[in-house]
Design a protein around this motif. Structure first.
Motif, short mmCIF file in Angstrom:
data_model
loop_
_atom_site.label_atom_id
_atom_site.label_comp_id
_atom_site.label_asym_id
_atom_site.label_seq_id
_atom_site.Cartn_x
_atom_site.Cartn_y
_atom_site.Cartn_z
N CYS A 155 0.83 -1.21 0.00
CA CYS A 155 0.00 0.00 0.00
C CYS A 155 0.87 1.26 0.00
N ARG A 169 1.46 4.82 -3.18
CA ARG A 169 1.12 6.24 -3.08
C ARG A 169 1.38 6.94 -4.41
N PRO A 170 0.52 7.87 -4.81
CA PRO A 170 -0.66 8.38 -4.10
C PRO A 170 -1.96 7.71 -4.52
N SER A 223 -3.24 3.24 -1.15
CA SER A 223 -2.42 3.71 -0.03
C SER A 223 -3.25 4.10 1.19
N GLN A 224 -4.56 4.30 1.00
CA GLN A 224 -5.39 4.67 2.14
C GLN A 224 -5.54 3.51 3.14
N GLU A 229 -2.97 1.81 4.40
CA GLU A 229 -1.74 1.61 5.15
C GLU A 229 -2.00 1.41 6.63
N ASN A 289 9.21 7.13 6.49
CA ASN A 289 8.21 8.17 6.62
C ASN A 289 8.59 9.25 7.62
N HIS A 313 8.82 9.58 -2.64
CA HIS A 313 8.46 8.24 -2.20
C HIS A 313 8.78 8.01 -0.72
#
Length: 543
Positions: free
Chosen positions: A194, A198-199, A203-204, A206, A243, A527
């Motif tokens: 996931c 992105r985007p 990815s929602q 995660e 992240n 990324h």
């Protein structure tokens, strides 16, 4: 028509294009329909009991439970093992994702739609809580979604440090839960699938897979699934670090390294485990250890902390695990037994092993060089007196770095390689050149030789970055961002020195190098957000 007993659907149903409806009792367990009917009956009885105020006790096997209580799955309270620490790492915004009843049945994403977290248990759990997955597991998606996520992840496995047999992993999805990799590892992989999407909409999810991986971790530890727990912790750590969530990333990295060290995974065949030791298991153990090693050594440098894994001179502390090999070599039975001889220490001492030239082994060696350079220089500072011992240490490690670089594919061959080999080579070269800068950066102000070596390493890094196309950044090991940040600082130092001279020297070459590094760091930041702060610092200096 006679049923041939093939799973997951018999050939008769497949030919009739009704494979999805194929269910039969093979005598080994209940079909999904049987389980659903029995559970619905039990739930209806329980509802009637609650509505009627009955105090009749039910068998333990059908008592209601909270699907979010870790003790339901681990056999112990959430306070055991990594319980409180794992729960503390869970972000407040993490939401469990459940099927959206309003979604179109034809949509393959219908059961991945975001929804609020379920309310606290107040009676009967919903059927969605119990049958989120057709295999009766609260921790995993359906087979189809699992395969899709694995396919998305596969090209990125090496990028996040996971050397694993992806084909075997795909095939295992159809096996019973007890024969699959543990849910904590699988969901960590799904999390990465996931993340790298992105985007896009995927990815929602995660937070969903992050939560499932964290929730399943205590069970992996309690049931002796240590390798899966360690590998999952490494993936979670790399996810957090990439992240910019450094405390969470450092925690999981330390947890993985501490467990691997406690289990003796750095020793040749000395790991204490409940699992039966097959060749595949031994290969998995070796690859898992080196995954931890790379994470521990490289990110300890970035986080300015001591590595957790020990590698001392005594046999008790010495790393003797054999160099990691290619997955294909392990599958053909070409495992290597290194005995009890030192692995990393022999390499740092200048020895060359015939078994140390796989892509995975070269990555480990790069980590060892960077960590060793950091260890040697951690107490050095600009202006200090250089001792004979320091010069000896510098020369010794420089010799090992030069020997290592000679085993890598030359930079001018990069464009002829496959994408995976090309990126592995770029990362290996870059980390080794970073080690050179670490050795000399403290003395670059006073010592022209050290300044020149830092400049050459930076130039090599820039030439490597110029071989990267726009799409290559999506598959790069995030640790390269730490290296680029180091080279950018080195180039800024050179630019400052040039601008202090009179008459002014030509700074166009250094400015050009910084521009290339800014471009590379910017592409990587799309990324991996963690590089954003270093990028802003360099941009501000150029402005």
């Amino acid at each position: 028509m006679k049923c041939d007993g093939v799973k997951p659907a018999c050939q008769q149903c497949v030919r009739a294009k009704k494979g999805d409806c194929c269910e039969y009792d093979d005598g080994k367990g209940k079909t999904r329909t049987q389980i659903l009917k029995e559970t619905i009956a039990h739930l209806e009885d329980r509802v009637r009991q609650l509505e009627g105020g009955s105090t009749v006790s039910l068998p333990a096997s059908v008592m209601l439970f909270d699907p979010h209580d870790l003790s339901t799955y681990s056999g112990s309270s959430p306070e055991g093992s990594f319980g409180p620490q794992v729960l503390s790492a869970l972000p407040e915004k993490a939401k469990r994702v459940w099927p959206d009843p309003s979604a179109s049945p034809s949509s393959p994403w219908s059961h991945l739609q975001s929804a609020p977290s379920p309310q606290p248990l107040a009676g009967t759990p919903s059927l969605q809580d119990i049958f989120f997955d057709e295999r009766h597991s609260p921790f995993q998606p359906s087979n189809e979604v699992s395969l899709m996520l694995l396919d998305i992840f596969a090209p990125h496995a090496r990028q996040c440090g996971l050397e694993i047999d992806m084909e075997a992993l795909r095939q295992s999805v159809a096996l019973p839960i007890t024969e699959q990799r543990h849910a904590t590892l699988l969901n960590a992989i799904y999390l990465w699938a996931c993340f790298i999407s992105r985007p896009e909409d995927l990815s929602q999810n995660e937070d969903h897979y992050l939560r499932l991986s964290l929730e399943a971790m205590p069970d992996a530890l309690n049931t002796g699934r240590y390798i899966d727990a360690i590998r999952a912790s490494c993936l979670l750590s790399t996810y957090f670090l990439s992240n910019g969530r450094l405390p969470e990333g450092a925690y999981h990295a330390s947890a993985a390294a501490a467990l691997a060290d406690q289990l003796g995974m750095g020793k040749q065949g000395e790991m204490d485990t409940k699992s039966f030791k097959t060749d595949a298991y031994e290969a998995d153990r070796i690859l898992a250890f080196w995954q931890v090693y790379n994470l521990d050594r490289c990110w300890s440098v970035a986080l300015k902390k001591q590595p957790v894994l020990t590698d001392g001179l005594s046999s008790r502390k010495m790393i003797t695990a054999p160099w990691p090999q290619e997955i294909s070599d392990y599958k053909m039975g070409h495992a290597v037994n290194s005995g009890q001889s030192p692995t990393i220490q022999a390499f740092l001492g200048g020895q060359i092993s015939a078994n140390g030239f796989s892509a995975a082994a070269l990555r480990v060696k790069a980590s060892a060089l960077l960590s060793q350079a950091d260890r040697l220089t951690e107490d050095w500072y600009s202006g200090m007196t250089v001792t004979a011992k320091m010069v000896e240490d510098i020369n010794k490690l420089e010799h090992t770095i030069a020997l290592y670089l000679s085993t890598l594919m030359p930079v001018d061959h990069l464009d002829r390689m496959s994408l995976e080999d090309k990126l592995s080579t770029v990362v290996a070269h870059t980390i080794a050149q970073t080690a050179v800068v670490f050795l000399h950066r403290h003395f670059a102000t006073e010592n022209p030789i050290s300044a020149e070596k830092c400049a050459r390493a930076s130039q090599m890094c820039v030439s490597l970055a110029k071989h990267l196309g726009e799409k290559d950044f999506l598959f790069l090991d995030p640790v390269i961002g730490l290296c680029w940040s180091t080279f950018a600082d080195c180039s800024v130092f050179r630019l400052d020195a040039i601008e202090r001279t009179w008459p002014l020297s030509d700074s166009s070459e250094v400015v050009g190098q910084l521009a290339t590094l800014v471009y590379a760091m910017n592409e990587l930041s799309l990324h991996f957000p963690f590089i954003g702060s270093a990028l802003s610092r360099v941009r501000k200096r150029l402005a």
